[in-house]
Structures are given as structure tokens and as C-alpha cells.
Design an enzyme around this catalytic site. Structure first.
Site, PDB file in Angstrom:
ATOM      1  N   GLU A  37      48.607  20.608 -95.037  1.00  0.00           N
ATOM      2  CA  GLU A  37      48.751  19.287 -95.671  1.00  0.00           C
ATOM      3  C   GLU A  37      49.180  19.498 -97.122  1.00  0.00           C
ATOM      4  OE1 GLU A  37      48.745  16.011 -95.177  1.00  0.00           O
ATOM      5  OE2 GLU A  37      48.721  15.672 -97.351  1.00  0.00           O
ATOM      6  N   ARG A 116      40.870   2.142 -93.365  1.00  0.00           N
ATOM      7  CA  ARG A 116      41.482   3.433 -93.068  1.00  0.00           C
ATOM      8  C   ARG A 116      40.661   4.605 -93.628  1.00  0.00           C
ATOM      9  NH1 ARG A 116      47.162   4.042 -91.849  1.00  0.00           N
ATOM     10  NH2 ARG A 116      47.891   2.053 -91.080  1.00  0.00           N
ATOM     11  N   ARG A 201      48.782  -6.204-100.141  1.00  0.00           N
ATOM     12  CA  ARG A 201      47.546  -5.904 -99.414  1.00  0.00           C
ATOM     13  C   ARG A 201      46.355  -6.111-100.317  1.00  0.00           C
ATOM     14  NH1 ARG A 201      48.041  -1.070 -95.216  1.00  0.00           N
ATOM     15  NH2 ARG A 201      50.251  -1.245 -94.688  1.00  0.00           N
ATOM     16  N   ASP A 316      54.462   9.294 -86.642  1.00  0.00           N
ATOM     17  CA  ASP A 316      55.408   8.572 -87.494  1.00  0.00           C
ATOM     18  C   ASP A 316      56.653   9.397 -87.804  1.00  0.00           C
ATOM     19  OD1 ASP A 316      53.842   6.360 -87.585  1.00  0.00           O
ATOM     20  OD2 ASP A 316      53.240   6.561 -89.682  1.00  0.00           O
ATOM     21  N   ALA A 329      49.450   3.317 -85.476  1.00  0.00           N
ATOM     22  CA  ALA A 329      48.541   4.465 -85.524  1.00  0.00           C
ATOM     23  C   ALA A 329      48.050   4.807 -84.116  1.00  0.00           C
ATOM     24  CB  ALA A 329      47.360   4.160 -86.443  1.00  0.00           C
TER      25      ALA A 329
END
Lengths: 438, 438
Positions: A37, A116, A201, A316, A329
């Protein structure tokens, strides 16, 4: 990193929902896996996320613990009668409570969502120690030819070898650098497309939301429909927080290189001027300093394959979709479940020495079958998300603002997503693999 | 034959399950329809027929009366606990009752069957008077170019014009002459393929079957599996008759020009020599003079389209399958339901004058959408029927005679057939048509 006696190992590049669930699923199956990552830790951007019945099946298939992790944080509508209601669809222009109602969309299984960050926190606990490597930004893939190792070069100067007994799975999201490396970084498929929507959001305190909207609209999963925009709200954090996403159609182009840009509540107020009092109230409750999210997808130039040799794009990176089905997701978790099951078949067959092809060919066939089983469904979702937002925003030329017609289109599209059987999908995929390698 | 003020009319060639259900479905929707059958009356060959949940949904969609007609004659397994059991799968070699059981395949909906002639008798009552024309053997189609009428020439010397306001739907079965006319009568797609299976069929008195087999095997839907052969039995005629189909693998070619040839019970006994006592008992109960049915399908050379201009092939004419899923007739009824719904949309749009294209183009688009929506599923069924019989006859190289593996493959294949939603399929198809014509 690779055990000497292992059948093969899997390098995953990118630690989002797809990468993390795939890591957990492979570890659960005893398959050597390493995840790289680029950030200093696993992070999730965005606020609310919801999972449909197919996604919950996929979680269980990855590892029952993933599903349990979700259940810890999942929040349903406040009204117990609404447990199976995906959304109540209401008219975003009407002030009167008696005129709000348009229709609801229900299903055979509970509808819920979560924050999330809360879901991620639970999932991280399931990633085995020593599996995850951070600050690993992939700079380059050096392919050395068939049957030769592939070298992953990271920007911290380290490298990792993807040898013939290794698959490279890229779960590096919509801007996937591996997709660019597979198809050429200037190719059309490398670039996401602006869907001509952006969104504000917010996370509201539920008590404030109830005061402003009333209990029904605030605590149940709701879509406020309107011309060229729509707002969805659903409770998260066990009902203490209301997640809000306010979408706006934007005929222009998105010129900023960032996909999230700062803005203010005044901008949002301008966008919903003329809408009903409940929508105004939702916007009023947003914070003064806001982000505006550009919604991009991979719908204009779908890739022709998810797999090349021992490299595949998953999640994705392969099929980033707009959020309008609330299924993006979840379909990534389907990817993880099916790929983990295929790799488990490969692992067992190599262990038993019951395959008639080489280890490299086994891994190539895993990815080929993955591509064959997943591409149509996942690319369809991208297009259907586009079609759905047109319906929500009264821009569909055949349905216009007719609630019955809109509902009919929403139903068949969602049924395609929801009504699948993970066991069947796995059995079909595994069978195709076995036909190729046994 | 065509009313002056009608939007268009439909000529159906061939009066089997597809043709008759389509006629009923169109008449129900007020659409002008004529059906041309080469025999002096509607006839069905064969004995037992069964319908799965998708087929029952399709019957209801054609006309609820079709479903009611079926319910009049449908017969379930004798054991009330077995109402949802598609088949009990048993070992065809074992003599001992305690060793018979392999597995069962159940579903969410009842499993039943009937005698073909009984179902047809009920359905004929639903065909409006004046709609059906017998002794009409199609000799030739004369196409006169785009936007010109098509002439149907029958061997009795009569003709019918398929003018620009008419669709020609061929439901003329596996040997479809219209398929030959569409693709060339010497083309590969014109010819069915021998699937290397033949079958003996019989109808036994249930009291004799119970005596010989015991109540369980005789009255419940049962598949006796074995090497290179299998026998299925299910009750019809409200449990008074046991329908038997005994299949045998045949590595040779089928050289007779007839698909059904006379044979004797001695032949059948030879084919099941060495099998268990229950299978021997079933064969013993067959009549001395028997027919042997060659099982052909369209699986070797699937057609590239079901529609050309204003002509389409529908049902077995398009995708004749082996009987091993028990879903061939049902999927023909799906065809009828979806085509009837599409034609109803066309009818309404032409009546309202809300289409932006010509009447000819509307009809061509109906058939084009029909092809797009139906080809993949129906051609898959043909292949899956072939795969299924390999499973039943222990010839599948990966499953061999392992009951758990066989069951797993049977399950996902049948779920693909059974678990569809006719409303969704219709909504998706109608939407595609409206996008093209509105």
C-alpha cells in the site's frame, strides 16, 4: 517473503476494499499473500458505504469474519418496518409531508450501511501480521518475458520479484497505475471519465437531522429526487450519525487535477436553490467548509481484459463505477471472493500435483477465468450506475419524472445486482478453471 | 386475414409449444395473429413434459390461462415431502434399497410434470377461433426486398403475404425450414446434430410400477444414474401413469433419416444389461414394441442471430436442445412471453403514434431486441443440457461418478435456468426496444 515450500504467492498492489478483502480471503485459505500500500497505513476516504445482499454473500465467502466485521458496524433504517427497504424515494421539491412520498424499493434481505472508516478498522484486524507493507508506491513493473520474473519497483527504492510462481493482483483503484502499465499509460482505458456529476458529502448529528427533517426522513434510508440532482441519506454509527451525499448534475468538464476540492456550504445552497424545504434543511445542516467530490468512472473506455499473463486488475482498478447503485464496493468484494476461490483451487491442484499444465499456466488460467467470469457483470454495473442516476435526476428521456416508470427501471437493474448466488458463481468459475488445468 | 385498422399482424409458422403459446399470448394482448401448422391439427409427439419455475412464470406472463391449463394436468411426486424435489438421484446399478440413494436436487418451488397431449389439449382451448390454419406446409418464402412484402407459399398451393406491417415468426421446430431459408438450406446451422444419445420412452401403469419398484422409486421423480446411460421417471396423469425415458449413450452416428424408429424391448434390455434390479424392472415393464428416439440438438452450429429483418426464429427452431435439463419447452415459453410483450409495446407505440421510426423499423427492432435478449441464455441451455447428460452418465472427466461433485455441477446449472424473474427480463427487453423506437 515467499516460503520455500509454497505452491505460489500473490502480490497485491493497493489496499482498498478489494485489496484488503482479497488479502483476508487468501490468508484464510492458507495462500501466501503480501499486500503493498502506498500510504503509511490503510485508509478509506469518503463517509458512508452500504452493502447489498450479493455483497454480504461475498463477504461470507471471503471469510465469515469479514461479514461479522461488517455486522458490528452496520446500521439499518430506524423504523423496524423498513429493515428490508433499500431506499424510500421522495420528491425533493415538495415542502408538504403529505406530498413527499414517491415509492420505495425493497428487497428480500436487510438494507443497511456504515461509516467507511468503521468498517475498515474492523477489517484491518483480520489482515495477518507481516502481510501488509506500507509506503510502497509502485513506480514501475519490469516484465522480463514469459516464464521470467516480473520486477515491481517501488518509489522508496525497494523492489519485489514476481517470479513465475507469483501472481500480481492490482487493486490500486480507479487511477490504477498497473492498468496504465498493462495497456499503456496514454491509452484511453488508462483514464477515468468525468460522469458529469459531483457530490457534497456530510455526516450530520442524528438529533439535529431529526429536528429538521422529522423522524421518518432522518432515520430511514431516503433518496430525495429532483431535476438534475438528488440527495441520499442513510443512518450510520448505529443511528447516531446521518450520512448525506448530495449529487448535482454538471454539464461542464472537471478541470481540476484533484478529484476532491474544497468548497463552501454557500455553493451547495446555490445548487439546491428552489428545491423543497426538507432538502434545504439537509443542506443547511452541512458544515460551512465542505468538499466537492468529482464522480469519475471507467464507463467510456472499458478495458478489453482484466488479465494479462500473471497480472490482473481487480476491483475499482478494473471497473470503477459511479456510486448510484450503492454496489461498487460490494462488487469488488465479489471479485475478491471469486479470485480467492480460484486461487484456492489452483493451490490445491498444484499441491496434489493433479494439474496437467505448468505452475505459470495454472496462474495464467486463474486470471483468464477471473476475467471471463467477471468482466461482463462488473462492466454492466458501471453503465447501469450511469443509467440509474439519470433516472434519479429526472433526466431519463423515457421515464422523465414518472415515479412508476422510474421504479420499474430501478427494480430490474437492482435485481441483477442483488439476486445472485455466490456459491453458483464460484462453482461455475472453479469448473471453468478445472477444465483448463486438469 | 388482416384487419384494416390493425397496427400490424403476426404470422406464426409451426404449431408446437412455442407457436401455440405465442399465439395465445398475442391474442390475449389484442394483436392480430395467424398460425399456420402443416399437420391437419395441433399434435404433440412424446409423452412426459415438465416445467420449472421460470417456465411457470413465463406461462403466467403469456396468459394466466396457460398456467391454469398446466395446473389442471400437472402431477407432483407422490410423497408430499417431495413437492419441491426436482429429482431424487439414485444409483442405477445397486439392487439394495439401502444403497440406492445418491442425492436429491430441490428448489424453492414445486416440481411437477404432465403428459404432453394433456397439456396441449388444454392449451388448444385457448387459441381463438379462426386463428389457426392447418395443412399449411411452408414450401417457400419469397422475399421481395426491403419494405416489400414477403410471400409465404404453402404446399397446398395457397399463399400468404407478409407485408411491411407483418412479422413472420417461425416456430417450426428443430428441423425448421425457415431457419434453412434464412441461412441457406445447405448451411451448417440448418442441420441439427446427433448428440450421441437415444432414448426409449414409455408410459407405465402406476400400480405395476409400484409393485416392481416400491412406492418411493415409482411415485417420486427419480433419475437412475449409470455408466453411459440413465433413466428418468416421473408420475403424470395425476399419478395414474409413470412416464419413463431411458437414455443410452451411443458413440456411433445416427444414419436413419427418421428421428424416431421402431425397435423392441429386447433392444432396451440389451442396453441395460448388468444394471441393477430396479432398472431391469423398469425396462421389463415397457411394451414389447417400442420406439427409439434419436436426440438431436442445435449445439454444434449455433445460429449467429435469431432475427433477420421482419423474420425471426423462435423456440426449438432457434435453439433446440436435448432434454437433459427438462427445460427445453419451458424456455420456448419464455421466448413467447418476451416476444409477446415486445410486440405489445410496439403495438401500443404505433397506436399512440409515439414512435419516431416507421412501422417496418418498429417490427425489425422488436425482432432485433428479441435476438439480443434471448440468444445467450437459450444457446447456453443447449450446451448445458449436453454437459448435464455427461454428468448423469458418469462420463464427465472431472466429476466421474462422485455424487457430491455431480450434484454441485447440476445445482449451479439448474439455478441459472430456474432463478430468473420474468418481470425483470420483460422490463429489460421492453426498455431496450423503447430506446430504439421512441
Amino acid at each position: 517473503m515467499e516460503k520455500q515450500d509454497s505452491q505460489f504467492s500473490v502480490a497485491i498492489v493497493g489496499g482498498g476494499v478489494a485489496g484488503v478483502t482479497l488479502t483476508i480471503a487468501l490468508a484464510k485459505r492458507g495462500i501466501d499473500v503480501q499486500i503493498f500500500e502506498q500510504a503509511p497505513q490503510f485508509t478509506e476516504i469518503g463517509a458512508g458505504i452500504a452493502f447489498s445482499p450479493n455483497a454480504k454473500q461475498a463477504m461470507k465467502k471471503c471469510d465469515p469474519a469479514v461479514h461479522e466485521a461488517y455486522l458490528h458496524v452496520a446500521t439499518a433504517s430506524g423504523n423496524p418496518d423498513k429493515v428490508n427497504t433499500w431506499y424510500d424515494f421522495v420528491d425533493g421539491y415538495t415542502d408538504k409531508d403529505s406530498e413527499h412520498w414517491l415509492f420505495d424499493v425493497t428487497r428480500d434481505a436487510p438494507a443497511d450501511g456504515c461509516h467507511r472508516a468503521h468498517f475498515l478498522e474492523e477489517m484491518i484486524k483480520l489482515v495477518p501480521e507481516g502481510t501488509a507493507h506500507f509506503n510502497k508506491h509502485l513506480d514501475n513493473l519490469v516484465e522480463n518475458g514469459d516464464d521470467k520474473p516480473i520486477t515491481l519497483k517501488f518509489s522508496d527504492g525497494t523492489t519485489a520479484e514476481a517470479d513465475v510462481g507469483k501472481s500480481l493482483i492490482a487493486t490500486d483503484g480507479i487511477k490504477s497505475s498497473v492498468r496504465g502499465m498493462m495497456f499503456g499509460k496514454d491509452s484511453l482505458v488508462a483514464k477515468p471519465t468525468y460522469t458529469h456529476r459531483y457530490a457534497y458529502r456530510g455526516l450530520l448529528k442524528m438529533e439535529n437531522a431529526v429536528k429538521a427533517l422529522g423522524k421518518d426522513l432522518a432515520t430511514n434510508r431516503t433518496m430525495h429526487l429532483g431535476q438534475d440532482g438528488h440527495i441520499l441519506t442513510f443512518p450510520v454509527a448505529h443511528g447516531k450519525i446521518l450520512n448525506v451525499v448530495a449529487f448535482k448534475y454538471d454539464p461542464g468538464e472537471w478541470t481540476d487535477s484533484r478529484l476532491v476540492v474544497p468548497t463552501t456550504k454557500e455553493d451547495a445552497k446555490r445548487d439546491y436553490r428552489g428545491w423543497g424545504s426538507k432538502v434545504q434543511a439537509i443542506v443547511d445542516l452541512l458544515e460551512d467548509k465542505l468538499d466537492k467530490w468529482a464522480i469519475f468512472d471507467l464507463g467510456d473506455h472499458p478495458v478489453s481484459t482484466y488479465a494479462k499473463g500473471r497480472i490482473a486488475i481487480v476491483g475499482d482498478a478494473a471497473h470503477a463505477t459511479g456510486p448510484h447503485h450503492g454496489a461498487g464496493a460490494g462488487i469488488c468484494i465479489e471479485d475478491s471472493a471469486i479470485l480467492a476461490e480460484l486461487l484456492a483451487v489452483a493451490w490445491t491442484r498444484l499441491e496434489e500435483q493433479s494439474t496437467r499444465v505448468s505452475k505459470t499456466e495454472v496462474l495464467e488460467n486463474v486470471l483468464k477465468v477471473f476475467d471471463g467470469e467477471r468482466r461482463e457483470r462488473t462492466q454492466w454495473l458501471v453503465q447501469s450506475s450511469r443509467a440509474s442516476v439519470e433516472l434519479y435526476e429526472w433526466r431519463d428521456r423515457l421515464c422523465k419524472r414518472d415515479p412508476a416508470k422510474i421504479k420499474e427501471q430501478i427494480l430490474w437493474r437492482n435485481h441483477k445486482i442483488w439476486r445472485v448466488d455466490m456459491d453458483d458463481m464460484v462453482a461455475e468459475a472453479n469448473r471453468k478453471l478445472e477444465e483448463l488445468i486438469m
